[in-house]
Scaffold this active site. Structure first.
Site, mmCIF file in Angstrom:
data_model
loop_
_atom_site.group_PDB
_atom_site.id
_atom_site.type_symbol
_atom_site.label_atom_id
_atom_site.label_comp_id
_atom_site.label_asym_id
_atom_site.label_seq_id
_atom_site.Cartn_x
_atom_site.Cartn_y
_atom_site.Cartn_z
ATOM 1 N N ASP A 39 -1.578 9.538 -10.471
ATOM 2 C CA ASP A 39 -1.803 8.760 -11.595
ATOM 3 C C ASP A 39 -0.475 8.659 -12.252
ATOM 4 O OD1 ASP A 39 -4.611 8.858 -11.176
ATOM 5 O OD2 ASP A 39 -5.319 9.096 -13.038
ATOM 6 N N ASN A 41 -2.595 13.223 -3.913
ATOM 7 C CA ASN A 41 -3.783 13.872 -4.759
ATOM 8 C C ASN A 41 -4.890 14.195 -4.243
ATOM 9 O OD1 ASN A 41 -4.371 11.785 -6.807
ATOM 10 N ND2 ASN A 41 -5.257 10.402 -5.775
ATOM 11 N N HIS A 71 -4.932 14.899 -9.137
ATOM 12 C CA HIS A 71 -5.335 13.251 -9.360
ATOM 13 C C HIS A 71 -4.069 13.042 -10.682
ATOM 14 C CE1 HIS A 71 -8.398 12.172 -6.693
ATOM 15 N NE2 HIS A 71 -8.489 13.446 -6.909
ATOM 16 N N ASP A 87 0.731 -1.103 0.043
ATOM 17 C CA ASP A 87 0.320 0.691 0.273
ATOM 18 C C ASP A 87 0.849 1.246 -0.142
ATOM 19 O OD1 ASP A 87 -2.911 1.688 0.966
ATOM 20 O OD2 ASP A 87 -1.574 2.152 1.809
ATOM 21 N N GLU A 123 -4.355 2.521 -4.650
ATOM 22 C CA GLU A 123 -3.463 1.954 -4.195
ATOM 23 C C GLU A 123 -2.482 1.279 -3.581
ATOM 24 O OE1 GLU A 123 -4.858 4.825 -0.948
ATOM 25 O OE2 GLU A 123 -5.027 4.853 -2.981
#
Length: 350
Positions: A243, A234, A239, A226, A269
């Site tokens: 990404d 973010n 975002h 994780d 994630e």
């Protein structure tokens, strides 16, 4: 093919040549199907010479021949080059009496051809490509049954060429369909952002691995990762940057893990990796290496600011009594413990 559909004017020769080249027949090897037609034409017409020929731009090329011993001749000695300029069966009873051919080297010299009869080979769109012809060394003619048979055999030549073309087109279609199926399969099994396996594809691969383990072939390990505090990335940078971070982390994973390891984006994630032929202790070494790489290298630079990642990791063994559900639950529990321990750490089974 009806006579009024045949295109044979000089002005249309470029189109005729295009039609000829579409069949991809020129300079191909001898084939029994064409050789048999030439033999039958020779027998039925009682002619020592029989040829399937095609008129190219500067030559006359023979797909099959009997009695000549050559595969092509220049156009200036071709009787068939005249035959394709008119519809129907082209018959020259005595070449020495025809001013078009009386001075032809094949008439005045070896092999001293005296008789010619050629049936047109016409493309599906009406262009004359060549002839199926028979020749003799003495003046003569053909009976009506022989004329009919020669044209029927010419039609069979074209039917076979159309079939060959259809097979080529079918092969291309099958190839394209297979490529499309492969592409669709790739899209169905991969995460569109990172290009890694998606959840469904990973579970299928996990099922296969568990089946091998139950047979006692080898050990394997699951590693669930994780990205710590990814929501803050973010929220801070947007975002699109988030990404890009996910894609860059995927690249780090691809460079760190072995080719035999199965890497997936499990969701959001989280990344789930299966390491075949690996123990928990060996997987711990890999996880520690990944921690060090992320500590030492920024995952992305944005407007002069470097973004560093830390990760929380759970590692569990796959055993011969594991199920997919049990394996996923155990590694998820270990990841949860790593998060509770303050993140940026790895928790393995005891």
């Amino acid at each position: 093919m009806s006579e009024n559909k045949i295109h044979c004017s000089v002005e249309q020769d470029d189109q005729r040549l295009l039609a000829l080249h579409r069949y991809q027949i020129l300079d191909t090897p001898e084939e029994p199907a064409f050789d048999d037609i030439v033999e039958i034409a020779s027998l039925i017409c009682e002619a020592p010479v029989a040829v399937i020929n095609f008129i190219d731009r500067n030559r006359q090329w023979f797909k099959s021949e009997k009695g000549l011993g050559v595969r092509e001749t220049p156009l200036d000695v071709s009787i068939c080059a005249h035959a394709i300029l008119q519809p129907g069966l082209f018959v020259v009873p005595d070449t020495t009496l025809d001013p078009r051919f009386s001075n032809n080297p094949l008439v005045t010299g070896h092999p001293y051809l005296r008789f010619y009869a050629g049936a047109l080979l016409v493309s599906s769109d009406g262009y004359p490509l060549g002839t199926l012809c028979v020749l003799d060394y003495t003046p003569r003619t053909l009976s009506e049954p022989q004329r009919f048979a020669l044209q029927a055999l010419a039609n069979q030549v074209m039917a076979h060429m159309e079939l060959m073309q259809a097979h080529r087109e079918q092969a291309i279609l099958i190839r394209d369909l297979k490529a499309m199926q492969s592409e669709l399969s790739k899209y169905a099994s991969t995460d569109p952002l990172t290009g890694l396996l998606n959840r469904r594809a990973f579970q299928q691969r996990l099922n296969q691995e568990l089946a091998l383990i139950k047979r006692g072939t080898h050990s394997a390990v699951l590693m669930l990762i994780d990205l710590d505090f990814f929501k803050e990335i973010n929220d801070t940078f947007g975002h699109q940057i988030g990404d890009q971070v996910l894609m860059n982390f995927s690249k780090v994973c691809s460079d760190t893990f072995r080719q035999a390891d199965v890497i997936s984006r499990w969701g959001g994630e989280e990344f789930l990796i299966m390491l075949p032929m690996t123990t928990v202790d060996e997987a711990r070494v890999v996880a520690d290496r990944l921690h060090k790489i992320l500590d030492a290298t920024s995952i992305l630079d944005v407007n002069g600011s470097s973004i560093y990642l830390s990760i929380s990791v759970g590692v569990s063994a796959l055993t011969d009594y594991s199920t997919v559900e049990d394996s996923l639950q155990r590694v998820d529990s270990l990841l949860y413990r790593a998060k509770n321990n303050g993140r940026n750490c790895t928790v393995t089974e005891c």
